[in-house]
Design an enzyme around this catalytic site. Structure first.
Site, PDB file in Angstrom:
ATOM      1  N   CYS A   1      -7.338  -0.764   7.726  1.00 56.72           N
ATOM      2  CA  CYS A   1      -6.531   0.443   7.549  1.00 56.72           C
ATOM      3  C   CYS A   1      -6.473   1.139   8.902  1.00 56.72           C
ATOM      4  CB  CYS A   1      -7.161   1.360   6.508  1.00 56.72           C
ATOM      5  SG  CYS A   1      -6.272   2.923   6.374  1.00 56.72           S
TER       6      CYS A   1
ATOM      7  N   CYS B   1       2.637  23.303   3.830  1.00 55.82           N
ATOM      8  CA  CYS B   1       2.741  21.840   3.824  1.00 55.82           C
ATOM      9  C   CYS B   1       3.909  21.414   2.951  1.00 55.82           C
ATOM     10  CB  CYS B   1       1.439  21.215   3.346  1.00 55.82           C
ATOM     11  SG  CYS B   1       0.921  21.849   1.755  1.00 55.82           S
TER      12      CYS B   1
ATOM     13  N   CYS C   1       0.863  -1.179   0.000  1.00 54.34           N
ATOM     14  CA  CYS C   1       0.000   0.000   0.000  1.00 54.34           C
ATOM     15  C   CYS C   1       0.900   1.229   0.000  1.00 54.34           C
ATOM     16  CB  CYS C   1      -0.842  -0.028   1.270  1.00 54.34           C
ATOM     17  SG  CYS C   1      -1.790   1.449   1.569  1.00 54.34           S
TER      18      CYS C   1
ATOM     19  N   CYS D   1       1.313   4.486   4.312  1.00 52.89           N
ATOM     20  CA  CYS D   1       2.113   4.924   5.463  1.00 52.89           C
ATOM     21  C   CYS D   1       3.502   4.327   5.352  1.00 52.89           C
ATOM     22  CB  CYS D   1       1.440   4.491   6.762  1.00 52.89           C
ATOM     23  SG  CYS D   1      -0.289   4.957   6.861  1.00 52.89           S
TER      24      CYS D   1
END
Ligand code: SAH
Length: 473
Positions: free
Chosen positions: A182, A431, A85, A88
């Site tokens: 998740c 950000c 995935c 993270c």
């Protein structure tokens, strides 16, 4: 070394390399002779063998194929989907270590790109109290054939239940990893997703097929607030009204936490929802989020910072940096739905928010009405066009500018107008520390950096938020 004379390195294995650091994009860095190699899932201090997978002009990209020594900064990833995935990617680094690299990214950018070579107050990075289940919004994709992991393929067993409801494999728009659990959004997020999947399979409601571009179900967006209330938005093809109705009813009836249900019809090839109209199906029209007694309405397409609790910490830092006394005229640039503007309004004389998405601006106005604040005005339009000398003449020159631009940072014309405004203080929330530092350099003839604090909104990812206070020279 040019790209062509690196080509012979393709697929070669480079042995016993030490991972030296972490790059701004989140990949680990190793060096071989005078070349830089980027790899995923490395930790500084690892000693590894790397197989070269891509040869670029300035660097190489590789995969770790063997560990000789594992770094002490490693920790065991908690998620079963880690490594496949895209979500993270830093789970193999301890949280302490993650914060260290995020901190370094911010200070390095300010010193190297921003060329700030004088002392300023560096407040240590603020970690997120919640490092799991911290998000308030997730989007999943339905796919008729899920991505098979290398283990499943090698296992050679017959594989049934091909449907997936999960995330895109990084770099592949048409490959979807089925997600079992998740760790990003609080429960019942997983429970809802798994329930929907099961219901759809049982009732023969088709999942989207990326090859034939058919199948009713396309995406699902799950949003929640701090109170534990949920909003569900189902994205599907038009037609098959009975099936649409049955799955929406199932969602409405099966999960007491779901207080708002919408759907959107998407007959396009792409899955972008920006141009889709949300249709209300059941329950409330909004979710409401609260901060210090202020209320913020969240509609199906509203922007809201995805880590609510840490957003509150971020806003407090921005407000603290601004040190408002109640007399100031504050400009909140890139105001979104006016969250920061509303948040500082009680400590200011007047707040002017600017944002280019009309819908967000109307939400911003609605939020200040809801909060019974009458000292805010909002303007809609592209910043470079709105923030002009005439605009400042009309609304007054700001004493304080709070700015929170998207990743690309600010347009040169916007920076020019900020300088022309002669505001005493600028609180720059970003950000993307690299573009923030670039803008700080452009402002350096008129403004000096006084304080810097990084804030971690997204544990286990490479992303970092940075708040900088600049004062007029
Ligand atoms: N400060 C807000 C939102 C920040 S996100 C909050 O904390 O919730 C950045 C915002 O800038 C987005 O809402 C985006 O729509 C807006 N934006 C991006 N480019 C812009 C531009 N050129 N002019 C005006 N607004 C812009």
């Amino acid at each position: 070394m040019s790209r062509s004379n690196k080509r012979h390195l393709f697929n070669k294995v480079i042995e016993n390399v030490t991972i030296a650091g972490v790059a701004a994009e989140g990949k680990a860095i190793a060096r071989h002779n005078d070349m830089v190699i980027f790899v995923n899932y490395g930790a500084p201090g690892d000693v590894v063998d790397i197989q070269i997978k891509k040869t670029r002009r300035r660097h190489l990209e590789g995969e770790i194929i063997k560990f000789h020594k594992k770094s002490a900064s490693r920790t065991e990833p908690f998620c079963e989907h880690f490594g496949i995935c895209g979500g993270c990617k830093w789970q193999h680094l301890s949280y302490e270590e993650q914060l260290k690299y995020k901190q370094k990214q911010v200070t390095d950018s300010i010193e190297r790109i921003g060329k700030v070579n004088y002392p300023f107050e560096l407040i240590p990075i603020l970690g997120s109290q919640q490092t799991q289940f911290y998000r308030n919004k997730l989007e999943y994709t339905f796919a008729s054939r899920r991505w098979l992991t290398p283990d499943e393929i090698q296992g050679g067993e017959e594989i049934s239940n091909l449907e997936a409801l999960g995330y895109h494999i990084p770099g592949f728009y048409d490959k979807v990893l089925d997600i079992k659990k998740c760790w990003l959004q609080p429960e019942p997020s997983n429970h809802i997703r798994l329930g929907i999947k099961e219901f759809a399979i049982k009732n023969h409601i088709d999942f989207y097929d990326f090859r034939t571009k058919t199948g009713l179900l396309r995406n699902i967006i799950i949003r929640n607030n701090e109170k534990g209330e949920f909003m569900l938005i189902l994205v599907l093809f038009s037609g098959e009204e009975e099936k649409r109705e049955s799955i929406l009813k199932y969602i409405q009836k099966s999960f007491p936490e779901v207080i708002s249900v919408y759907y959107m019809l998407n007959d396009k090839q792409n899955s972008s929802i920006a141009d889709l109209e949300p249709v209300h199906f059941a329950g409330t029209f909004y979710l409401t989020e609260e901060m210090e007694g202020l209320q913020f309405r969240i509609g199906p397409k509203s922007f809201y910072q995805t880590n609510s609790r840490q957003a509150y910490e971020l806003y407090k830092i921005a407000r603290e940096f601004a040190r408002l006394t109640g007399k100031e005229l504050v400009y909140d640039l890139y105001t979104g739905t006016g969250t920061i503007a509303n948040f500082v309004a009680r400590q200011a004389r007047k707040v002017v928010g600017i944002e280019y998405i009309e819908e967000a601006v109307s939400h911003a106005r609605e939020n200040s009405r809801l909060n019974k604040l009458d000292n805010l005005v909002f303007a809609a339009g592209d910043m470079a066009k709105v923030l002009t000398p005439e605009f400042m003449e009309q609304h007054g020159k700001p004493d304080v500018i709070i700015t929170d631009p998207p990743r690309a940072g600010m347009h040169p014309d916007v920076l020019k107008q900020i300088i022309a405004s002669e505001a005493e203080k600028i609180v720059y929330v970003s950000c993307n520390p690299a573009t923030q530092a670039r803008d700080i350099e452009i402002l350096s003839g008129s403004y000096k950096v006084k304080k810097v604090q990084a804030v971690d909104m997204f544990p286990h990812t490479q992303h970092v938020e940075s708040v900088v206070l600049l004062e007029k020279i």
